[in-house]
Design an enzyme around this catalytic site. Structure first.
Site, PDB file in Angstrom:
ATOM      1  N   SER A 143      16.143  33.022  13.534  1.00 51.22           N
ATOM      2  CA  SER A 143      15.159  32.402  14.408  1.00 51.22           C
ATOM      3  C   SER A 143      13.822  32.215  13.689  1.00 51.22           C
ATOM      4  O   SER A 143      13.745  31.554  12.671  1.00 51.22           O
ATOM      5  CB  SER A 143      15.007  33.224  15.691  1.00 51.22           C
ATOM      6  N   ASP A 296      10.497  26.213  15.542  1.00 56.22           N
ATOM      7  CA  ASP A 296      10.902  27.270  14.617  1.00 56.22           C
ATOM      8  C   ASP A 296      12.188  26.856  13.910  1.00 56.22           C
ATOM      9  O   ASP A 296      12.784  25.819  14.227  1.00 56.22           O
ATOM     10  CB  ASP A 296      11.019  28.616  15.339  1.00 56.22           C
ATOM     11  N   ASP A 298      15.400  27.563  13.841  1.00 58.92           N
ATOM     12  CA  ASP A 298      16.652  27.251  14.533  1.00 58.92           C
ATOM     13  C   ASP A 298      16.427  26.397  15.772  1.00 58.92           C
ATOM     14  O   ASP A 298      17.344  26.178  16.556  1.00 58.92           O
ATOM     15  CB  ASP A 298      17.425  28.523  14.867  1.00 58.92           C
ATOM     16  N   ASP A 300      14.891  26.612  18.658  1.00 52.63           N
ATOM     17  CA  ASP A 300      14.933  27.013  20.062  1.00 52.63           C
ATOM     18  C   ASP A 300      13.522  27.213  20.622  1.00 52.63           C
ATOM     19  O   ASP A 300      13.335  27.237  21.841  1.00 52.63           O
ATOM     20  CB  ASP A 300      15.813  28.248  20.287  1.00 52.63           C
TER      21      ASP A 300
END
Length: 564
Positions: A143, A296, A298, A300
């Protein structure tokens, strides 16, 4: 014990050569940290430092995690094995390798897998699970953590991260794996055929669904200029693709569009930190952009900057969430599209402002523990019972979900909706900060903030436990001169108010304390589930913005003194 483990890894015939080299150069201190424990496979999967050792993310600990997950799937029967697992990964070091290893371990147990051909966002992995009718999903990502980290997240058949009851079943299987170094899948040709590559077909289905969230598809897009950065991560292609198809004017921060695992052109890939915006701010000033959107790695989480009165204002996750709630709910109501029994979800550490906005539009708010899996769990519940209808879900940590064809935070959705909101309000002569200030004036002034103590290693973990244990034992009667009127303890599942202790229902047990203050403010304390930190959350209510700011400083100092 540590030396014995170290020697076993160093001399094992299956040890990865790169890890063996790293092991050979370890100092005694490095050995201690790498082997004092097994990296925790918890309810959020695994996340940790890359490197050699049982307390690190590496090819062997990834194989162990997949061995446990495979045993769990096999125990669920042949249909689960046939439906298989969707596997996605981000731009981090070893992410693609870990994805391939995951597929190989699953295949060695006769389990089908669908592996994305290249890096993809976490929300698209969640979408793919349902789109392909898989039994589960794996996302290789850390993440928003620094470049030294990677991680492994598991999803159920609804595309939601495993909730505690399911996760515990997998954890039990992972913990039963005795020797991670002995796992070395050598696949037969038949097993190789269980691994399928996926790409554009799933992409197109995902983009179509993202574009479907638009509430005002005819909004004047010529009014707003956008600067966008994926922070070297997976948002680059999907956000740009969606913006292009929807007709928005945007300029990407090209230096941050390469999928660089070292995050070379950003101080931090975390939109919660100001360093993530440096290049975007510079470009925005050149382009005189109206908004900045930063995702960010990834994809999400989404961070937002807004040009307001000649300066760029960075919104917190609570603030951008509040603006999205106001826009979405106001438009649903204005268009007569508000469903019956509407419900919004957020977490116990999310600002009270969002709930007040929802209430204004007749929308119920349900709270969950921190972690979007709990919101995803509620979405699945009401999808079955149809007792309530989802209209929005978000966390303070910069993550939201507009439509639940994904069951995790979805930055491409959030970017598209925020761009639409910016155009809608600019047509009225307002910035998104004007909208936020209007909400404060109408519903009350809130200052949300977060502080943390970073406490690494074995000693740090013990210190974090000690902080929470001490606060449970010695309950503060006041914080910063303001009386504590109620305490919620999510580990003990109790709420104490006026000397009366009652059961706190509707939540899984979690190591969180929340203090409600006499002035309508609250403070929550919890260990991070993904970093070596003890986190402190503040939702401080004031008579004005300045008052809330001043009170926040007092409260933060009081908490620092309390846990010193």
């Amino acid at each position: 014990m540590i030396e014995e483990l170290y020697q076993r890894w160093l001399n094992h015939p299956h040890i990865d050569p790169q890890l063996k080299k790293e092991l050979a150069g370890m100092s005694e201190k490095e050995k201690q940290d790498a082997f004092y424990t097994n990296i925790e496979f918890g309810t959020a999967g695994m996340r940790g430092l890359l490197g050699a050792g049982t307390n690190r993310i590496n090819i062997h600990t990834i194989r162990k995690a997949n061995e446990g997950f495979a045993r769990y799937i096999v125990g669920c029967g042949e249909e689960a094995m046939r439906r298989g697992v969707a596997i996605g990964y981000d731009n981090r070091h070893m992410s693609s390798e870990f994805a391939r290893e995951s597929a190989a371990v699953l295949a060695s147990h006769g389990i089908t897998s669908y592996v994305f051909e290249t890096l993809r966002p976490t929300p698209e992995l969640s979408f793919a699970v349902r789109n392909l009718n898989c039994f589960g999903g794996i996302m290789i990502t850390a993440s928003h953590n620094p470049r030294e980290y990677n991680g492994y997240k598991l999803y159920d058949e609804t595309g939601c991260q495993l909730v505690p009851d399911l996760a515990q079943q997998v954890i039990d299987q992972v913990n039963a794996v005795e020797d991670e170094l002995a796992i070395d899948p050598q696949l037969t040709s038949a097993q190789q055929e269980l691994i399928h590559m996926i790409g554009k077909d799933v992409d197109e289905a995902y983009y179509e669904n993202v574009l479907s969230i638009q509430l005002n598809p005819d909004v004047n897009r010529d009014l707003v200029e956008i600067v966008f950065s994926p922070e070297h991560g997976t948002a680059n292609i999907p956000v740009r693709e969606v913006f292009t198809r929807a007709g928005y004017h945007f300029t990407p921060v090209e230096e941050q569009c390469t999928p660089d695992p070292d995050f070379s052109c950003t101080k931090t890939p975390n939109p919660e930190e100001k360093g993530a915006y440096e290049l975007a701010l510079k470009l925005a000033e050149e382009k005189k952009a109206d908004i900045i959107l930063v995702c960010d790695p990834d994809a999400d989480r989404m961070g937002v900057g807004v040009l307001h009165e000649g300066e760029y204002v960075l919104l917190s996750g609570n603030q951008s969430g509040s603006v999205l709630i106001e826009y979405i709910l106001s438009q649903l109501q204005a268009k007569g599209q508000m469903p019956q029994n509407p419900v919004m979800f957020n977490t116990i550490v999310t600002s009270d402002l969002g709930e007040k906005i929802a209430s204004k539009y007749g929308v119920e708010t349900e709270k969950t523990l921190t972690g979007f899996k709990f919101i995803g769990e509620k979405v699945a519940k009401y999808e079955k019972t149809q007792a309530k209808n989802y209209v929005f879900g978000y966390e303070e940590s910069y993550g939201s979900l507009i439509k639940p064809f994904v069951r995790d935070k979805d930055a491409p959705q959030a970017c598209l909706m925020l761009a639409e909101a910016a155009c809608f309000y600019k047509a009225q002569g307002k910035t998104l900060v004007d909208v936020l200030n209007g909400l404060y004036a109408e519903l009350g002034y809130y200052k949300e903030s977060q502080t943390s103590l970073t406490l690494k290693g074995q000693e740090g973990a013990l210190r974090i436990k000690e902080i929470l244990d001490t606060l449970r034992k010695d309950k503060p009667a006041q914080i910063g001169g303001t009386a504590v009127v109620a305490i919620e303890d999510y580990q003990e599942a109790t709420r104490e108010e006026n000397g009366v202790i009652a059961a706190l229902e509707g939540f899984s047990r979690s190591n969180v304390l929340k203090y409600y203050l006499a002035d309508g403010s609250w403070i929550a304390i919890r260990p991070s589930g993904t970093e070596p930190k003890c986190k402190f959350y503040y939702c401080i209510k004031g008579a004005s913005a300045q008052d809330a700011e001043a009170k926040t400083e007092i409260m933060q100092k009081a908490i620092a003194d309390l846990v010193a």
